[in-house]
Design a protein around this motif. Structure first.
Motif, PDB file in Angstrom:
ATOM      1  N   LYS A   4       0.825  -1.210   0.000  1.00 22.12           N
ATOM      2  CA  LYS A   4       0.000   0.000   0.000  1.00 22.12           C
ATOM      3  C   LYS A   4       0.857   1.257   0.000  1.00 22.12           C
ATOM      4  O   LYS A   4       0.562   2.223  -0.696  1.00 22.12           O
ATOM      5  CB  LYS A   4      -0.935  -0.008   1.215  1.00 22.12           C
ATOM      6  CG  LYS A   4      -2.017  -1.070   1.144  1.00 22.12           C
ATOM      7  CD  LYS A   4      -2.909  -1.049   2.367  1.00 22.12           C
ATOM      8  CE  LYS A   4      -3.711   0.236   2.453  1.00 22.12           C
ATOM      9  NZ  LYS A   4      -4.669   0.220   3.594  1.00 22.12           N
ATOM     10  N   THR A   5       1.935   1.234   0.777  1.00 21.90           N
ATOM     11  CA  THR A   5       2.803   2.412   0.848  1.00 21.90           C
ATOM     12  C   THR A   5       3.488   2.682  -0.477  1.00 21.90           C
ATOM     13  O   THR A   5       3.535   3.826  -0.958  1.00 21.90           O
ATOM     14  CB  THR A   5       3.860   2.217   1.952  1.00 21.90           C
ATOM     15  OG1 THR A   5       3.209   1.991   3.194  1.00 21.90           O
ATOM     16  CG2 THR A   5       4.765   3.439   2.054  1.00 21.90           C
TER      17      THR A   5
ATOM     18  N   SER B  39       2.536   1.653  -3.467  1.00 20.43           N
ATOM     19  CA  SER B  39       1.535   2.036  -4.465  1.00 20.43           C
ATOM     20  C   SER B  39       1.116   3.490  -4.285  1.00 20.43           C
ATOM     21  O   SER B  39       1.001   4.247  -5.257  1.00 20.43           O
ATOM     22  CB  SER B  39       0.309   1.118  -4.367  1.00 20.43           C
ATOM     23  OG  SER B  39       0.660  -0.235  -4.572  1.00 20.43           O
ATOM     24  N   SER B  40       0.882   3.881  -3.030  1.00 20.46           N
ATOM     25  CA  SER B  40       0.486   5.275  -2.758  1.00 20.46           C
ATOM     26  C   SER B  40       1.592   6.246  -3.135  1.00 20.46           C
ATOM     27  O   SER B  40       1.332   7.311  -3.713  1.00 20.46           O
ATOM     28  CB  SER B  40       0.140   5.433  -1.272  1.00 20.46           C
ATOM     29  OG  SER B  40      -0.948   4.622  -0.915  1.00 20.46           O
ATOM     30  N   LEU B  41       2.838   5.884  -2.825  1.00 17.60           N
ATOM     31  CA  LEU B  41       3.962   6.756  -3.165  1.00 17.60           C
ATOM     32  C   LEU B  41       4.120   6.876  -4.676  1.00 17.60           C
ATOM     33  O   LEU B  41       4.456   7.952  -5.192  1.00 17.60           O
ATOM     34  CB  LEU B  41       5.236   6.212  -2.532  1.00 17.60           C
ATOM     35  CG  LEU B  41       6.487   7.093  -2.634  1.00 17.60           C
ATOM     36  CD1 LEU B  41       6.216   8.483  -2.092  1.00 17.60           C
ATOM     37  CD2 LEU B  41       7.654   6.441  -1.898  1.00 17.60           C
TER      38      LEU B  41
ATOM     39  N   ILE C 242       1.674   6.709  -6.882  1.00 16.37           N
ATOM     40  CA  ILE C 242       0.603   7.596  -7.345  1.00 16.37           C
ATOM     41  C   ILE C 242       0.935   9.049  -7.027  1.00 16.37           C
ATOM     42  O   ILE C 242       0.751   9.946  -7.858  1.00 16.37           O
ATOM     43  CB  ILE C 242      -0.741   7.193  -6.703  1.00 16.37           C
ATOM     44  CG1 ILE C 242      -1.176   5.823  -7.235  1.00 16.37           C
ATOM     45  CG2 ILE C 242      -1.814   8.237  -7.001  1.00 16.37           C
ATOM     46  CD1 ILE C 242      -2.404   5.264  -6.548  1.00 16.37           C
ATOM     47  N   LYS C 243       1.467   9.296  -5.820  1.00 19.73           N
ATOM     48  CA  LYS C 243       1.847  10.661  -5.450  1.00 19.73           C
ATOM     49  C   LYS C 243       2.963  11.181  -6.357  1.00 19.73           C
ATOM     50  O   LYS C 243       2.981  12.360  -6.710  1.00 19.73           O
ATOM     51  CB  LYS C 243       2.294  10.690  -3.988  1.00 19.73           C
ATOM     52  CG  LYS C 243       1.162  10.502  -2.989  1.00 19.73           C
ATOM     53  CD  LYS C 243       1.687  10.535  -1.558  1.00 19.73           C
ATOM     54  CE  LYS C 243       0.553  10.328  -0.560  1.00 19.73           C
ATOM     55  NZ  LYS C 243       1.055  10.323   0.848  1.00 19.73           N
TER      56      LYS C 243
ATOM     57  N   LEU D  41      -2.444  -0.677  -9.075  1.00 14.38           N
ATOM     58  CA  LEU D  41      -2.238   0.504  -9.907  1.00 14.38           C
ATOM     59  C   LEU D  41      -2.907   0.398 -11.274  1.00 14.38           C
ATOM     60  O   LEU D  41      -3.197   1.424 -11.893  1.00 14.38           O
ATOM     61  CB  LEU D  41      -0.736   0.747 -10.094  1.00 14.38           C
ATOM     62  CG  LEU D  41       0.049   1.128  -8.833  1.00 14.38           C
ATOM     63  CD1 LEU D  41       1.543   1.126  -9.116  1.00 14.38           C
ATOM     64  CD2 LEU D  41      -0.399   2.484  -8.301  1.00 14.38           C
TER      65      LEU D  41
ATOM     66  N   ALA E 107       2.801   5.287 -13.209  1.00 13.19           N
ATOM     67  CA  ALA E 107       2.658   4.808 -11.828  1.00 13.19           C
ATOM     68  C   ALA E 107       3.379   3.481 -11.634  1.00 13.19           C
ATOM     69  O   ALA E 107       4.056   3.274 -10.617  1.00 13.19           O
ATOM     70  CB  ALA E 107       1.181   4.671 -11.475  1.00 13.19           C
TER      71      ALA E 107
END
Length: 285
Positions: free
Chosen positions: A17-18, A20-22, A24-25, A193, A256
């Protein structure tokens, strides 16, 4: 650029999750650079797509164009890997004039990974069909399982791409070692993603086929006599327009996934760029 001696195995687990979120950011925080860096590869892809539609009936031309289609991806992927790994501030050039030895190496690695993927598909299809002949209801599940295994193997080898983009001497065997116990995490991050964008593209395609295309089969008899090549060529402009939309939309998930691979590669291997090389890269950019 060889920044350090690589460890024998992953130095950190991949937090799905971390990471993937990073990723996207990273993409959303660099949208102007993404648009600038994607422009030439997009236009080159559009040209290749325009040439491929009338060439669908010619096996040789279609094969050549399918290989050429990875050139714009290589231009963008190398630049975006480098942006993520080297923390570059200025967008790198993605025009054909920026093509160099790293791009050739990167393209070769893509072809190798594709050969492994499709080779596994060919080898795995035989037992799937053999078992499916005896138990037909298992065929969809067996093919799904085969695809998952293929994704897992490619995920274990995927660190070869970010490493090549920054000029590291890195092998498939090293990637396999570094992704030990990390393969399913990479697959999970990849699916997180790409699935939302996959659903979006499916909706776009459904709308397009319902509104823009003519000659769609409406009866079982029409479906039995349906010729996909003739259908595409008869709907050339609409098909080209649909491909352009899909190409444009896919740059977001592509960027991504590239960022995710770069972040995972950096975390698993403990890779850091050489200070002098990183500074020189920023000055060149």
């Amino acid at each position: 650029m060889v920044s350090q001696i690589p460890p024998e195995q992953a130095v950190h687990d991949i937090p799905v999750k971390t990471v993937s979120s990073l990723a996207i950011k990273t993409v959303m925080g660099n949208l102007p650079a993404l648009v600038q860096m994607a422009l030439f590869p997009f236009l080159l892809s559009a040209l290749i797509t325009a040439l491929s539609i009338p060439s669908l009936g010619n096996a040789l031309s279609s094969w050549i164009l399918s290989i050429l289609a990875y050139i714009p991806h290589t231009l963008f992927a190398v630049a975006w890997h480098r942006r993520t790994l080297l923390n570059l501030q200025a967008p790198e050039s993605t025009s054909i004039t920026s093509w160099n030895r790293v791009h050739w190496q990167f393209l070769l690695k893509i072809i190798i990974l594709l050969a492994i993927f499709y080779g596994m598909s060919l080898i795995g299809t035989l037992p799937v069909l053999t078992i499916g002949a005896a138990i037909p209801t298992l065929v969809p599940f067996l093919f799904l399982g085969l695809i998952v295994v293929m994704l897992y193997v490619v995920a274990r080898l995927s660190f070869i791409l970010p490493a090549t983009a920054v000029g590291e001497k890195y092998t498939l065997d090293t990637s396999w070692k570094h992704t030990d116990k990390q393969g399913w995490r990479i697959v999970a991050a990849f699916l997180m993603l790409t699935i939302p964008f996959g659903l979006l593209m499916l909706l776009i395609a459904m709308f397009a086929f319902g509104s823009l295309f003519t000659g769609m089969p409406t009866t079982p008899e029409d479906a039995a006599n349906f010729n996909i090549l003739s259908f595409i060529q008869n709907n050339g402009p609409a098909f080209f327009f649909l491909q352009l939309i899909i190409l444009a939309v896919t740059y977001l998930p592509t960027a991504a996934v590239i960022s995710m691979l770069s972040i995972a590669f950096k975390g698993c291997t403990g890779w850091v760029p050489e200070a002098s090389s990183s500074s020189a890269d920023e000055e060149v950019s």
